[in-house]
Design a protein around this motif. Structure first.
Motif, PDB file in Angstrom:
ATOM      1  N   LEU A  10       0.839  -1.195   0.000  1.00 34.87           N
ATOM      2  CA  LEU A  10       0.000   0.000   0.000  1.00 34.87           C
ATOM      3  C   LEU A  10       0.871   1.241   0.000  1.00 34.87           C
ATOM      4  O   LEU A  10       0.673   2.168  -0.796  1.00 34.87           O
ATOM      5  CB  LEU A  10      -0.900  -0.021   1.254  1.00 34.87           C
ATOM      6  CG  LEU A  10      -1.839   1.165   1.415  1.00 34.87           C
ATOM      7  CD1 LEU A  10      -2.897   1.145   0.309  1.00 34.87           C
ATOM      8  CD2 LEU A  10      -2.533   1.111   2.799  1.00 34.87           C
ATOM      9  N   HIS A  11       1.844   1.227   0.842  1.00 37.19           N
ATOM     10  CA  HIS A  11       2.780   2.361   0.896  1.00 37.19           C
ATOM     11  C   HIS A  11       3.455   2.548  -0.456  1.00 37.19           C
ATOM     12  O   HIS A  11       3.566   3.664  -0.970  1.00 37.19           O
ATOM     13  CB  HIS A  11       3.811   2.123   1.994  1.00 37.19           C
ATOM     14  CG  HIS A  11       5.112   2.797   1.766  1.00 37.19           C
ATOM     15  ND1 HIS A  11       5.252   4.164   1.822  1.00 37.19           N
ATOM     16  CD2 HIS A  11       6.337   2.310   1.441  1.00 37.19           C
ATOM     17  CE1 HIS A  11       6.505   4.483   1.560  1.00 37.19           C
ATOM     18  NE2 HIS A  11       7.172   3.378   1.315  1.00 37.19           N
ATOM     19  N   GLU A  12       3.873   1.444  -1.059  1.00 39.17           N
ATOM     20  CA  GLU A  12       4.557   1.547  -2.355  1.00 39.17           C
ATOM     21  C   GLU A  12       3.631   2.126  -3.411  1.00 39.17           C
ATOM     22  O   GLU A  12       4.042   2.951  -4.232  1.00 39.17           O
ATOM     23  CB  GLU A  12       5.068   0.167  -2.793  1.00 39.17           C
ATOM     24  CG  GLU A  12       6.258  -0.276  -1.970  1.00 39.17           C
ATOM     25  CD  GLU A  12       6.713  -1.709  -2.208  1.00 39.17           C
ATOM     26  OE1 GLU A  12       7.798  -2.056  -1.730  1.00 39.17           O
ATOM     27  OE2 GLU A  12       5.966  -2.489  -2.839  1.00 39.17           O
ATOM     28  N   SER A  13       2.357   1.738  -3.367  1.00 35.95           N
ATOM     29  CA  SER A  13       1.454   2.270  -4.394  1.00 35.95           C
ATOM     30  C   SER A  13       1.152   3.750  -4.131  1.00 35.95           C
ATOM     31  O   SER A  13       0.966   4.517  -5.066  1.00 35.95           O
ATOM     32  CB  SER A  13       0.170   1.448  -4.460  1.00 35.95           C
ATOM     33  OG  SER A  13      -0.527   1.591  -3.257  1.00 35.95           O
ATOM     34  N   LEU A  14       1.147   4.138  -2.855  1.00 40.85           N
ATOM     35  CA  LEU A  14       0.918   5.564  -2.557  1.00 40.85           C
ATOM     36  C   LEU A  14       2.084   6.424  -3.011  1.00 40.85           C
ATOM     37  O   LEU A  14       1.952   7.598  -3.283  1.00 40.85           O
ATOM     38  CB  LEU A  14       0.716   5.766  -1.053  1.00 40.85           C
ATOM     39  CG  LEU A  14      -0.585   5.233  -0.481  1.00 40.85           C
ATOM     40  CD1 LEU A  14      -0.598   5.402   1.035  1.00 40.85           C
ATOM     41  CD2 LEU A  14      -1.779   5.934  -1.100  1.00 40.85           C
TER      42      LEU A  14
END
Ligand code: BG6
Length: 484
Positions: free
Chosen positions: A106-110
């Protein structure tokens, strides 16, 4: 430098090491701009069920002293803590690690506004007994999956095993899951300023090149002292003892840097090749070149068995079988609850042949590298006593870092080493064959100690350690110099 999302996962986030060393080091890196907030996220992982805010407040007091901090510092702390998220889960089941993976993804996609790869760093601030299962979980659930490239790296802390066999087993288990360039074995002494200076000192100075050998050097001492005991760590310490805790790793790394040959370049592999060579040149340790001690009161710790013989002090002489060092004792000495806190390398030179000044009694030339406290290098040498008489006296050439580099803040060892792991520089990390060679040196002695073949001589807390250690030092050729 690489860009893209950077996820740093601290496993064992609520433990001592994480609170005292890992998070403060990350905070300093953040303040120096090495963990840009638009790329970085930090995850704490542990079994305890707490909220993000609870973890943040547990860490906070290790980052800043509210009474002394400036408004900017407080502001930085608040921003840094916002980068931290907490995930709770066990160390041997997939559920927790799947959840962790989802959070990281999730962090990577954000962070997809930032072009680049995704980097995943797993810092195991955990006891080694769980390394294999945690590494397996990381491998199964949490590897970097980005199409844009990137990496997954794991950082592990000592103790890497208890002897040659257990270290090899651990290495094999981790080695099945990760390639050597993905594994960062930390020895935090390698992050200390003056330890990092050793190669520069030896190989960038013409002074030292011709002197650094058996023709000129009489003996080398590598000393670690602490002026406190095991303090609440007795249970851990008793299973390991001072040789496994300090000598086999921290002091042996210093030994390598003093004794190794010049690497053909500064590439991590070249440096580590030379370390392995010198480790493999160490002769078996002789029983009469070992003194062990245990401070009085050590067994009062309720977590230490009443009849423990575990050494809290040891002096061990290493001898190197090669052209440069044949006959030169390397005296490795470490102790807890001694009279001071100090770590230093002392290189003592031979007497001047045909001494016309009769200055021998004043002591020898000695070159001292003080790793801590107050980093310094100083050289003891003989000068004419200023005045009318032709007499001699010992004096010093002194490079004290505090005075000479007043405007430089010397980084903490962990800060530097974590930055290296992000940059992918393994120069200051222990390679698998290096670890093996270091256990080969100490395992026979450790087994004899475990079998009760050596007695730990009692010494008073706050003393120099057992007198027998000073006798061994003298026997090995060390001459006490005066004046400094
Ligand atoms: C650790 C040991 O590796 O190093 C401790 O486990 C010791 O017992 C510590 O106190 C010393 O580190 P430093 O950086 O304070 O000299």
């Amino acid at each position: 430098p690489e860009t893209g999302s950077l996820s740093i996962v601290v496993l064992g986030a609520s433990g001592d090491l994480a609170k005292k060393k890992t998070f403060p080091a990350l905070f300093h890196l953040y303040r120096r701009g090495f963990l840009p907030p638009n790329e970085t996220h930090i995850f704490g992982y542990a079994r305890t069920k707490i909220s993000d805010d609870e973890l943040r407040s547990r860490i906070r007091s290790y980052l800043v002293n509210d009474k002394e901090a400036s408004p900017e510092q407080l502001d930085d702390v608040a921003k840094f803590l916002q980068l931290i998220k907490y995930v709770s889960g066990s160390y041997d089941s997939e559920d927790g690690f799947r959840l962790l993976d989802r959070e990281i993804s999730l962090h990577e996609s954000l962070k997809n506004s930032v072009e680049g790869s995704s980097r995943r760093l797993f810092y195991l601030a955990l006891p080694p007994s769980v390394y294999p299962s945690v590494c397996r979980m990381i491998k199964t659930c949490c590897m970097n999956k980005s199409d844009l490239g990137g990496w997954t790296r794991v950082v592990v802390e000592k103790p890497f095993g208890k002897d040659l066999q257990s270290a090899e087993e651990l290495s094999a288990q981790i080695g099945e899951l990760f390639e050597e360039p993905q594994i960062y074995r930390i020895d935090h002494y390698l992050g200390k300023e003056l330890v990092q200076n050793m190669l520069v000192l030896r190989f960038a100075n013409r002074f030292f090149l011709p002197l650094w050998n058996r023709d000129n050097i009489d003996n080398v001492q590598i000393v670690f002292r602490e002026d406190f005991g095991t303090e609440g760590r007795g249970g851990y310490f008793d299973q390991y003892g001072i040789i496994r805790d300090i000598i086999q790793n921290h002091l042996l790394q210093c030994f390598c840097l003093v004794a190794m040959e010049k690497p053909i370049s500064l590439k991590p592999e070249h440096i580590r090749d030379e370390k392995v060579k010198v480790l493999e040149s160490v002769l078996p340790i002789k029983d009469d070149e070992v003194v062990l001690g245990q401070y009085e009161g050590y067994r009062d710790d309720p977590t230490v068995p009443d009849h423990s013989n575990t050494p809290t002090f040891a002096t061990v002489v290493l001898r190197v079988h090669n052209e440069r060092w044949e006959g030169v004792p390397f005296i490795l000495k470490a102790g807890k609850a001694l009279n001071s806190r100090k770590a230093e390398i002392r290189v003592q030179f031979k007497d001047v042949p045909g001494d016309i000044f009769k200055c021998k009694k004043q002591g020898r030339n000695e070159f001292v590298i003080r790793l801590q406290p107050s980093e310094a290098m100083y050289m003891k040498f003989t000068v004419k006593q200023p005045g009318l008489e032709m007499s001699t006296v010992q004096s010093e050439l002194d490079l004290s870092y505090r005075q000479r580099y007043q405007n430089v803040t010397i980084p903490e060892a962990y800060e530097r080493l974590i930055l290296d792991t992000i940059r992918g520089d393994q120069q200051h990390f222990v390679r698998r064959d290096e670890l093996k060679a270091s256990w080969e040196i100490f395992t026979p002695l450790l087994h004899k100690i475990d079998e009760g073949k050596f007695e730990s001589i009692p010494y008073k807390p706050g003393s120099r350690g057992p007198a027998e250690a000073d006798e061994l030092l003298e026997k090995a050729g060390y001459v006490q110099t005066h004046g400094y």
